[in-house]
Design a protein around this motif. Structure first.
Motif, PDB file in Angstrom:
ATOM      1  N   HIS A 229       0.880  -1.273   0.044  1.00  0.00           N
ATOM      2  CA  HIS A 229      -0.173   0.007   0.087  1.00  0.00           C
ATOM      3  C   HIS A 229       0.865   1.078   0.105  1.00  0.00           C
ATOM      4  CE1 HIS A 229      -2.906   2.956   1.346  1.00  0.00           C
ATOM      5  NE2 HIS A 229      -3.969   1.938   1.071  1.00  0.00           N
ATOM      6  N   MET A 230       0.511   2.074  -0.849  1.00  0.00           N
ATOM      7  CA  MET A 230       1.253   3.480  -1.085  1.00  0.00           C
ATOM      8  C   MET A 230       1.437   4.312   0.246  1.00  0.00           C
ATOM      9  SD  MET A 230       2.617   2.778  -3.889  1.00  0.00           S
ATOM     10  CE  MET A 230       3.621   4.155  -4.142  1.00  0.00           C
ATOM     11  N   GLU A 231       0.373   4.022   1.025  1.00  0.00           N
ATOM     12  CA  GLU A 231       0.380   4.872   2.178  1.00  0.00           C
ATOM     13  C   GLU A 231       0.679   4.246   3.438  1.00  0.00           C
ATOM     14  OE1 GLU A 231      -3.527   6.558   1.637  1.00  0.00           O
ATOM     15  OE2 GLU A 231      -3.024   7.906  -0.182  1.00  0.00           O
ATOM     16  N   THR A 232       0.017   3.292   3.656  1.00  0.00           N
ATOM     17  CA  THR A 232       0.239   2.535   5.020  1.00  0.00           C
ATOM     18  C   THR A 232       1.368   1.552   5.019  1.00  0.00           C
ATOM     19  OG1 THR A 232      -1.187   0.698   4.510  1.00  0.00           O
ATOM     20  CG2 THR A 232      -2.340   2.797   5.505  1.00  0.00           C
ATOM     21  N   GLU A 233       1.871   1.126   3.656  1.00  0.00           N
ATOM     22  CA  GLU A 233       3.026   0.281   3.671  1.00  0.00           C
ATOM     23  C   GLU A 233       2.449  -1.128   4.032  1.00  0.00           C
ATOM     24  OE1 GLU A 233       6.741   1.808   5.327  1.00  0.00           O
ATOM     25  OE2 GLU A 233       6.659   3.402   4.120  1.00  0.00           O
ATOM     26  N   GLU A 234       1.127  -1.209   4.068  1.00  0.00           N
ATOM     27  CA  GLU A 234       0.703  -2.567   4.273  1.00  0.00           C
ATOM     28  C   GLU A 234       1.124  -3.548   3.283  1.00  0.00           C
ATOM     29  OE1 GLU A 234      -3.643  -4.953   4.139  1.00  0.00           O
ATOM     30  OE2 GLU A 234      -3.333  -2.632   3.967  1.00  0.00           O
ATOM     31  N   THR A 235       1.503  -4.965   3.368  1.00  0.00           N
ATOM     32  CA  THR A 235       1.847  -5.684   2.367  1.00  0.00           C
ATOM     33  C   THR A 235       0.659  -6.923   2.195  1.00  0.00           C
ATOM     34  OG1 THR A 235       3.001  -7.101   3.768  1.00  0.00           O
ATOM     35  CG2 THR A 235       4.108  -5.211   2.448  1.00  0.00           C
ATOM     36  N   VAL A 236       0.255  -7.258   1.042  1.00  0.00           N
ATOM     37  CA  VAL A 236      -0.603  -8.389   0.750  1.00  0.00           C
ATOM     38  C   VAL A 236       0.140  -9.196  -0.398  1.00  0.00           C
ATOM     39  CG1 VAL A 236      -2.800  -8.979  -0.245  1.00  0.00           C
ATOM     40  CG2 VAL A 236      -2.559  -6.773   0.887  1.00  0.00           C
ATOM     41  N   GLN A 237       0.017 -10.504  -0.073  1.00  0.00           N
ATOM     42  CA  GLN A 237       0.606 -11.617  -1.179  1.00  0.00           C
ATOM     43  C   GLN A 237      -0.400 -12.181  -1.887  1.00  0.00           C
ATOM     44  OE1 GLN A 237       1.884 -11.741   2.203  1.00  0.00           O
ATOM     45  NE2 GLN A 237       3.576 -10.301   1.216  1.00  0.00           N
ATOM     46  N   PHE A 238      -0.013 -12.372  -3.124  1.00  0.00           N
ATOM     47  CA  PHE A 238      -0.968 -13.063  -4.021  1.00  0.00           C
ATOM     48  C   PHE A 238      -0.268 -14.263  -4.668  1.00  0.00           C
ATOM     49  CE2 PHE A 238      -2.729  -8.578  -4.108  1.00  0.00           C
ATOM     50  CZ  PHE A 238      -3.977  -8.782  -3.873  1.00  0.00           C
ATOM     51  N   ASP A 239      -1.041 -15.419  -4.833  1.00  0.00           N
ATOM     52  CA  ASP A 239      -0.561 -16.444  -5.888  1.00  0.00           C
ATOM     53  C   ASP A 239      -0.924 -16.063  -6.992  1.00  0.00           C
ATOM     54  OD1 ASP A 239       0.262 -17.920  -3.365  1.00  0.00           O
ATOM     55  OD2 ASP A 239      -1.530 -18.928  -3.318  1.00  0.00           O
ATOM     56  N   VAL A 240       0.138 -16.356  -8.109  1.00  0.00           N
ATOM     57  CA  VAL A 240      -0.087 -15.844  -9.305  1.00  0.00           C
ATOM     58  C   VAL A 240       0.429 -17.081 -10.557  1.00  0.00           C
ATOM     59  CG1 VAL A 240      -0.064 -13.431  -8.942  1.00  0.00           C
ATOM     60  CG2 VAL A 240       2.010 -14.698  -9.616  1.00  0.00           C
ATOM     61  N   ASP A 241      -0.100 -17.253 -11.574  1.00  0.00           N
ATOM     62  CA  ASP A 241       0.383 -17.852 -12.734  1.00  0.00           C
ATOM     63  C   ASP A 241       0.920 -17.005 -13.597  1.00  0.00           C
ATOM     64  OD1 ASP A 241      -0.703 -20.463 -11.959  1.00  0.00           O
ATOM     65  OD2 ASP A 241      -2.819 -19.700 -12.361  1.00  0.00           O
ATOM     66  N   HIS A 242       0.569 -15.670 -13.784  1.00  0.00           N
ATOM     67  CA  HIS A 242       1.046 -14.768 -14.852  1.00  0.00           C
ATOM     68  C   HIS A 242       0.921 -13.139 -14.196  1.00  0.00           C
ATOM     69  CE1 HIS A 242       1.071 -17.422 -18.149  1.00  0.00           C
ATOM     70  NE2 HIS A 242       0.083 -17.885 -17.747  1.00  0.00           N
ATOM     71  N   VAL A 243       2.021 -12.576 -14.372  1.00  0.00           N
ATOM     72  CA  VAL A 243       2.299 -11.166 -14.146  1.00  0.00           C
ATOM     73  C   VAL A 243       2.260 -10.346 -15.630  1.00  0.00           C
ATOM     74  CG1 VAL A 243       3.391  -9.467 -13.097  1.00  0.00           C
ATOM     75  CG2 VAL A 243       3.146 -11.820 -11.898  1.00  0.00           C
ATOM     76  N   ILE A 244       1.384  -9.314 -15.465  1.00  0.00           N
ATOM     77  CA  ILE A 244       1.338  -8.549 -16.597  1.00  0.00           C
ATOM     78  C   ILE A 244       1.622  -7.092 -16.279  1.00  0.00           C
ATOM     79  CG2 ILE A 244       0.070  -7.652 -18.481  1.00  0.00           C
ATOM     80  CD1 ILE A 244      -1.751  -9.922 -18.658  1.00  0.00           C
ATOM     81  N   ILE A 245       2.576  -6.371 -16.775  1.00  0.00           N
ATOM     82  CA  ILE A 245       3.046  -5.033 -16.290  1.00  0.00           C
ATOM     83  C   ILE A 245       2.749  -4.042 -17.468  1.00  0.00           C
ATOM     84  CG2 ILE A 245       5.134  -3.580 -15.756  1.00  0.00           C
ATOM     85  CD1 ILE A 245       4.608  -6.003 -13.850  1.00  0.00           C
ATOM     86  N   ASN A 246       2.220  -3.045 -17.173  1.00  0.00           N
ATOM     87  CA  ASN A 246       1.477  -1.837 -17.901  1.00  0.00           C
ATOM     88  C   ASN A 246       2.039  -0.639 -17.527  1.00  0.00           C
ATOM     89  OD1 ASN A 246      -1.065  -0.059 -18.870  1.00  0.00           O
ATOM     90  ND2 ASN A 246       0.625  -0.792 -20.328  1.00  0.00           N
ATOM     91  N   HIS A 247       3.346  -0.502 -17.422  1.00  0.00           N
ATOM     92  CA  HIS A 247       3.712   0.856 -16.671  1.00  0.00           C
ATOM     93  C   HIS A 247       4.229   2.137 -17.731  1.00  0.00           C
ATOM     94  CE1 HIS A 247       5.151  -1.500 -12.868  1.00  0.00           C
ATOM     95  NE2 HIS A 247       3.839  -1.482 -13.027  1.00  0.00           N
ATOM     96  N   GLY A 248       3.611   1.996 -18.861  1.00  0.00           N
ATOM     97  CA  GLY A 248       3.904   2.863 -19.965  1.00  0.00           C
ATOM     98  C   GLY A 248       5.093   2.801 -20.800  1.00  0.00           C
ATOM     99  N   MET A 249       5.109   3.731 -21.718  1.00  0.00           N
ATOM    100  CA  MET A 249       6.427   3.587 -22.756  1.00  0.00           C
ATOM    101  C   MET A 249       7.288   4.716 -22.578  1.00  0.00           C
ATOM    102  SD  MET A 249       5.440   1.146 -24.933  1.00  0.00           S
ATOM    103  CE  MET A 249       3.979   0.257 -25.540  1.00  0.00           C
TER     104      MET A 249
END
Length: 348
Positions: A229-249
């Motif tokens: 979390h950008m404000e509280t710095e709380e963390t969460v974990q997720f199980d994933v099969d795929h990660v897609i990144i769209n941070h612009g060009m």
């Protein structure tokens, strides 16, 4: 310096949607046309998102990017323009006679009476995920674009980003993936409002303001991620099969920046007629900025037609201001006859 070079009326630099449509419209106006593209094929930015469905082009029902490219490519070649691929124009010189001499990085030269710049965002490179060791997963399940939706069927997918592509991918994957989670640093998404609302009202798990901060895997593929979390710095974990990144060009206009054009905030300033500050040079598409700019593909088509009309009038001040519509344009008479003949033949 120009001996032996063929002189063109219009040379269009950039083979994305704006460039392809402008090439077609240039044929409508009976101009000798050349289209130059930096990459190995026409298509521009859409080539990065071939599976993306595009909804906002007038008269065309939802269409995948790859199909739109095929149709634009076919349309662009209607009047047989000269098409040059794999050429980056590095130098532009206005000659004493008013013509322009263009030189490519390959050394090839092009002579033209006018230039229309349709370079989009220049040479695009993906913004990579800024996490140490992320690159090792790019060959398995860390993606910067979606080429085939079927590869995600029944999978747990996490998307990092908040732009149009991130939102579109979430909506496309939601019906076929086992789960879709979207994390974005800000509460506001940059995608079109309708698509953002559709995503939020679906089963997509939207987490804001969160950032992807850790990848956990076995060295070859990712099986879990940590988001913070950008404000509280709380963390969460997720199980994933795929990660897609769209941070612009990252956009790179290269040598164009040295041609004396009025470029402000990475955009070329033009007037309502798509004229630049250099007479004989016009521009259209994502590269330009003007008060009435519409940042849709449909808007680039209008830009292209306006730029071409201005080029036509630059070459011939007595010309009509716009092309005749296709139903009255003589350039289509023979083409229409062929289409009608083929229709009759196929009906028998």
């Amino acid at each position: 310096m120009t001996e032996g070079l063929e002189l063109f009326d219009v040379t269009i630099i950039g083979g994305g949607p704006a460039g392809m449509y402008t090439s077609f419209y240039s044929g409508m106006r009976d101009l000798k046309t050349k289209l130059i593209e930096y990459g190995p094929e026409l298509g521009g930015r859409i080539l990065i998102y071939p599976e993306k469905i595009i909804w906002d082009i007038g008269g065309i029902t939802p269409i995948r990017g790859e199909k739109l490219i095929l149709q634009l490519n076919e349309q662009a070649r209607t009047f047989d323009p000269t098409v040059c691929l794999n050429q980056q124009i590095t130098e532009l010189v206005k000659l004493a006679d008013g013509n322009f001499l263009l030189t490519a990085a390959t050394g090839e030269k092009h002579l033209t009476r006018t230039v229309i710049l349709t370079v989009g965002y220049g040479i695009l490179t993906m913004q990579k995920l800024d996490i140490e060791g992320a690159d090792r997963y790019e060959v398995t399940n860390l993606h910067y674009t979606v080429q085939e939706l079927e590869g995600f069927r029944g999978k747990h997918v996490l998307i990092s980003g908040g732009g149009n592509s991130a939102v579109d991918w979430a909506n496309e994957l939601e019906p076929i993936a086992a789960s879709v989670t979207v994390v974005h640093r800000r509460d506001h998404f940059g995608g079109h409002e309708f698509n953002v609302l559709k995503m939020k009202e679906s089963s997509v798990d939207v987490r804001t303001p969160y950032a992807l901060t850790q990848l956990h895997g076995n060295g070859t593929s990712i099986d879990q991620v940590t988001v913070t979390h950008m404000e509280t710095e709380e963390t969460v974990q997720f199980d994933v099969d795929h990660v897609i990144i769209n941070h612009g060009m990252r956009c790179d206009y290269g040598p164009i920046l040295n041609w004396g054009l009025n470029i402000q905030d990475d955009l070329l300033v033009v007037n309502e007629n798509m004229e630049t500050n250099i007479p004989g040079i016009f521009a259209a598409g994502d590269f330009v900025s003007h008060p009435s700019k519409v940042r849709l593909i449909a808007g680039t088509f209008v830009d292209g037609a306006l730029a071409l009309n201005s080029a036509k009038l630059y070459l011939d001040p007595e010309a009509t201001k716009v092309a005749y519509v296709s139903s009255h344009n003589e350039r289509f008479i023979e083409k229409n006859k062929k289409i009608e003949a083929e229709a009759v033949k196929s009906s028998h």
